[in-house]
Design a protein around this motif. Structure first.
Motif, PDB file in Angstrom:
ATOM      1  N   LEU A   1      14.071 135.692 135.258  1.00  0.00           N
ATOM      2  CA  LEU A   1      15.194 134.854 135.684  1.00  0.00           C
ATOM      3  C   LEU A   1      14.557 133.573 136.207  1.00  0.00           C
ATOM      4  N   LEU A   2      14.481 132.560 135.340  1.00  0.00           N
ATOM      5  CA  LEU A   2      13.666 131.377 135.634  1.00  0.00           C
ATOM      6  C   LEU A   2      14.325 130.418 136.615  1.00  0.00           C
TER       7      LEU A   2
ATOM      8  N   ASP B   1      14.403 132.994 129.652  1.00  0.00           N
ATOM      9  CA  ASP B   1      15.305 133.371 130.727  1.00  0.00           C
ATOM     10  C   ASP B   1      16.158 134.537 130.250  1.00  0.00           C
TER      11      ASP B   1
END
Length: 311
Positions: free
Chosen positions: A173-174, A307
């Motif tokens: 989860l960038l 992501d």
């Protein structure tokens, strides 16, 4: 026929949900995406836009396309890129140039207006030609191949004493949206579970007759946990993130959490060269080949972090 493409408004939600029913994924096995609302897949992104095509003669919805701006890590560099998704055209209006107009709108009006020159899409391997025809770009497309491994949460993964420690594709989860807590579970070992089932679920709308009968017969002699999906079933998935060659061995923790929540499947995205593939492939119900088409130089053999919201 005349149509116009306009930004999404709430008044289009019901028509778009009906369009979802008319445009299932797959050929032999048709999967319908079920969502709480049409925007449920988009609302996980901080920046996004959804466009709707409206037939002006009948005042009906005939197509839709979404785009978001997300971070991507390629080797050691972070890139802000456009991600195209949810492109759907009502069947009787296909092959008339509408999909290409959506592609041009997403790139020329949304991404360029927001200062984004790089973008990507993900799709089942084999559909690249059609996608390239829709998204006309001024430079070269690059291809990166990966797999979706679908692991039933009833499985127990046995540790391996010897396996490679490669990881070419990572999933993280960038960036953390304000509503992140609605979608993530963090395990003690550091694995992340993305609640894909909160954004959409998949209903088996249709499948070949012999496959449906075979599944029903097989289900007469197996436990509920090992039930084979058949026509009409709704499949609930989560997606694994923050895994690496060390903590992937703790995947049973994630599987147990999901099974206790009655979520049937966990998706793990990887390449065939990754440690995760070697460990999990024997347990996978499906191994689906996917392709990432991108404009910023990501090719097979490169290290890429996607992501989890894009998967």
């Amino acid at each position: 026929m005349t149509y116009r493409i306009v930004p999404y408004e709430a008044k289009y939600n019901d028509a778009l949900m009906a369009l979802e029913h008319l445009t299932p994924q797959g050929k032999k096995i048709k999967l319908e995406m079920l969502r709480p609302s049409f925007l449920s897949r988009s609302k996980v992104f901080e920046q996004y836009s959804v466009y709707v095509a409206v037939d002006q003669t009948k005042d009906s919805v005939i197509g839709v396309a979404g785009v978001s701006i997300v971070p991507v890590k390629h080797e050691d560099s972070f890139i802000q890129a456009g991600f195209g998704y949810d492109l759907k055209v009502e069947p009787t209006h296909r092959k008339k140039g509408l999909a290409k107009k959506f592609g041009k709108l997403l790139v020329d009006e949304y991404l360029i207006d927001n200062g984004i020159s790089n973008y990507f899409i993900t799709l089942k391997t084999g559909n690249e030609g059609a996608a390239k025809a829709v998204f006309i770009i001024p430079k070269q497309w690059y291809t990166y191949n990966f797999l979706y491994l679908t692991i039933p949460t009833s499985k127990q993964i046995k540790p391996q004493t010897k396996f490679n420690r490669n990881q070419f594709l990572s999933t993280e989860l960038l960036s953390r949206p304000t509503n992140a807590e609605e979608y993530i579970i963090e395990t003690k070992s550091g694995l992340g579970i993305w609640k894909t089932y909160n954004t959409y679920q998949l209903k088996i709308q249709d499948m070949p007759f012999f496959m449906n009968i075979g599944a029903k017969l097989a289900n007469l002699i197996v436990s509920k946990e090992k039930k084979i999906p058949n026509k009409g079933d709704v499949l609930k998935f989560a997606t694994l993130f923050n895994f690496n060659p060390q903590n992937i061995e703790n995947i049973n923790e994630a599987l147990e959490i999901l099974q206790n929540k009655n979520i049937q499947y966990l998706n793990v995205c990887c390449t065939e060269e990754d440690a995760a593939f070697q460990l999990l492939k024997p347990y996978a119900m499906n191994s689906l080949p996917y392709t990432m088409l991108n404009t910023f130089g990501v090719k097979n053999g490169h290290r890429l972090t996607l992501d989890v919201r894009c998967l």
